[in-house]
Enzyme design. Structure first.
Site, short mmCIF file in Angstrom:
data_model
loop_
_atom_site.label_atom_id
_atom_site.label_comp_id
_atom_site.label_asym_id
_atom_site.label_seq_id
_atom_site.Cartn_x
_atom_site.Cartn_y
_atom_site.Cartn_z
N HIS A 74 76.60 23.80 72.08
CA HIS A 74 75.48 22.84 72.01
C HIS A 74 76.00 21.41 72.17
CE1 HIS A 74 73.75 26.20 69.46
NE2 HIS A 74 72.81 26.03 70.36
N GLN A 134 59.95 34.39 70.53
CA GLN A 134 60.94 34.99 71.43
C GLN A 134 61.78 36.07 70.74
OE1 GLN A 134 62.88 30.96 71.99
NE2 GLN A 134 64.71 32.19 72.21
N GLY A 158 72.50 25.64 78.93
CA GLY A 158 73.82 26.19 79.27
C GLY A 158 73.72 27.24 80.37
N MET A 202 83.82 29.82 75.69
CA MET A 202 83.63 29.46 74.27
C MET A 202 82.33 30.07 73.74
SD MET A 202 84.81 25.65 73.42
CE MET A 202 86.43 25.09 73.84
N LEU A 212 74.15 24.80 65.08
CA LEU A 212 74.81 24.28 66.28
C LEU A 212 76.29 24.60 66.32
CD1 LEU A 212 73.02 20.82 66.29
CD2 LEU A 212 72.35 22.92 67.48
O1 PAF Z 1 68.56 28.94 74.12
C1 PAF Z 1 67.91 28.74 73.07
O2 PAF Z 1 68.44 28.35 72.05
C2 PAF Z 1 66.41 29.02 73.06
O3 PAF Z 1 66.09 30.12 73.84
C3 PAF Z 1 65.56 27.79 73.47
C4 PAF Z 1 65.80 27.40 74.92
C5 PAF Z 1 65.87 26.62 72.56
C6 PAF Z 1 64.07 28.12 73.33
O4 PAF Z 1 63.72 28.46 72.03
#
Ligand code: PAF
Length: 282
Positions: A37, A61, A147, A184, A33
């Site tokens: 975040h 992903q 975001g 940022m 983080l």
């Molecule tokens: O933006 C991210 O960190 C990721 O794409 C998410 C939305 C947590 C999905 O894994």
């Protein structure tokens, strides 16, 4: 702060909150983080009684196994940061807890999936949509925060929620900027002082483009004008300039009549920065 490693545990936790009449906001993350975040967490806290955060490095992903393996992780540090912000619960499942070994089902936004970042990283947004759907279903949260900096991801998720009638409110949180206008990012610390100064050209180019759109400029010409504007800064190595429909991300006609988003990506030294702004025609 409660740490939940199973779906059942986070579901029970959220249901307890909701049974007491408390609204629940979810901030989905992949951990490691940073300030961006924390901004999402603070927005969530301002808009709901309870805040939960998911930390899950989602394998579906990632295109390359090497990228997934190299993804930074520091659970203890993440927990400390979230506890300090007053987060109520964290959901951090193992891959085996999230995905059934015989899984067959995915979620996909047909057109948004193929453009811009989707064209560069095939399958990326399908992985995002699928895991975000699962997080919504598992937690049953009332709202979720993302975001605006990851503009395409936000549009993909809003579209998915609209099309599939998911009972959750999606809230986009504006990009946080330093006082001089630099967006940022955890990458900013890797900029040399000269490159950090040079990188201010991105926000200036967005302000220029915003003015041009409100003045009724055409799409393709505008992209070239933005390229020319950024070329004034010799340290900027421009990777892409896209002016797209702010909702569908489709290419815009020569006369701009609907809100557009301007998406920029440029390298300063070896640091790739992105920035974006929505502009409205007069
Ligand atoms: O933006 C991210 O960190 C990721 O794409 C998410 C939305 C947590 C999905 O894994």
């Amino acid at each position: 702060m409660k740490i939940c490693r199973t779906k059942q545990d986070i579901r029970d936790t959220v249901q307890r909150f909701q049974a007491a009449g408390e609204s629940v906001a979810l901030v989905p993350t992949m951990g490691y983080l940073h300030e961006g975040h924390m901004t999402l967490v603070r927005s969530a806290k301002a808009n709901a009684v309870r805040v939960i955060v998911s930390i899950f490095v989602n394998p579906t992903q990632f295109g390359e196994a090497a990228d997934l393996a190299a993804y930074p992780r520091d659970e203890a540090r993440d927990f400390k940061m979230l506890e300090t912000e007053g987060v109520d619960a964290v959901f951090c499942p193992a891959v085996e807890e999230m995905y059934h070994p015989l899984k067959q089902t995915t979620v996909l936004t047909e057109d948004l999936d193929k453009v811009l970042m989707g064209a560069l990283r095939p399958g990326h947004f399908k992985g995002v949509c699928t895991v975000v759907t699962k997080l919504f279903n598992i937690t049953g949260a009332d709202k979720a925060f993302f975001g605006e900096k990851d503009y395409q991801q936000l549009q993909v998720i809003k579209t998915m929620v609209r099309d599939l009638d998911m009972p959750i409110e999606i809230i986009g949180v504006p990009t946080v900027r330093d006082v001089d206008g630099l967006a940022m990012s955890s990458r900013n610390v890797r900029l040399t002082p000269e490159d950090r100064q040079a990188a201010l050209i991105l926000n200036k180019a967005l302000a220029f483009a915003d003015y041009e759109v409100s003045d009724g400029r055409t799409g393709p010409d505008l992209e070239q004008e933005i390229r020319d504007f950024i070329a004034r800064e010799p340290r900027a190595k421009l990777e892409s300039v896209d002016v797209r429909d702010a909702e569908t991300l489709a290419e815009v006609p020569s006369t701009i009549t609907r809100p557009v988003v301007i998406l920029l990506a440029a390298r300063f030294g070896d640091v790739l920065l992105i920035d974006q702004r929505v502009a409205n025609p007069a």
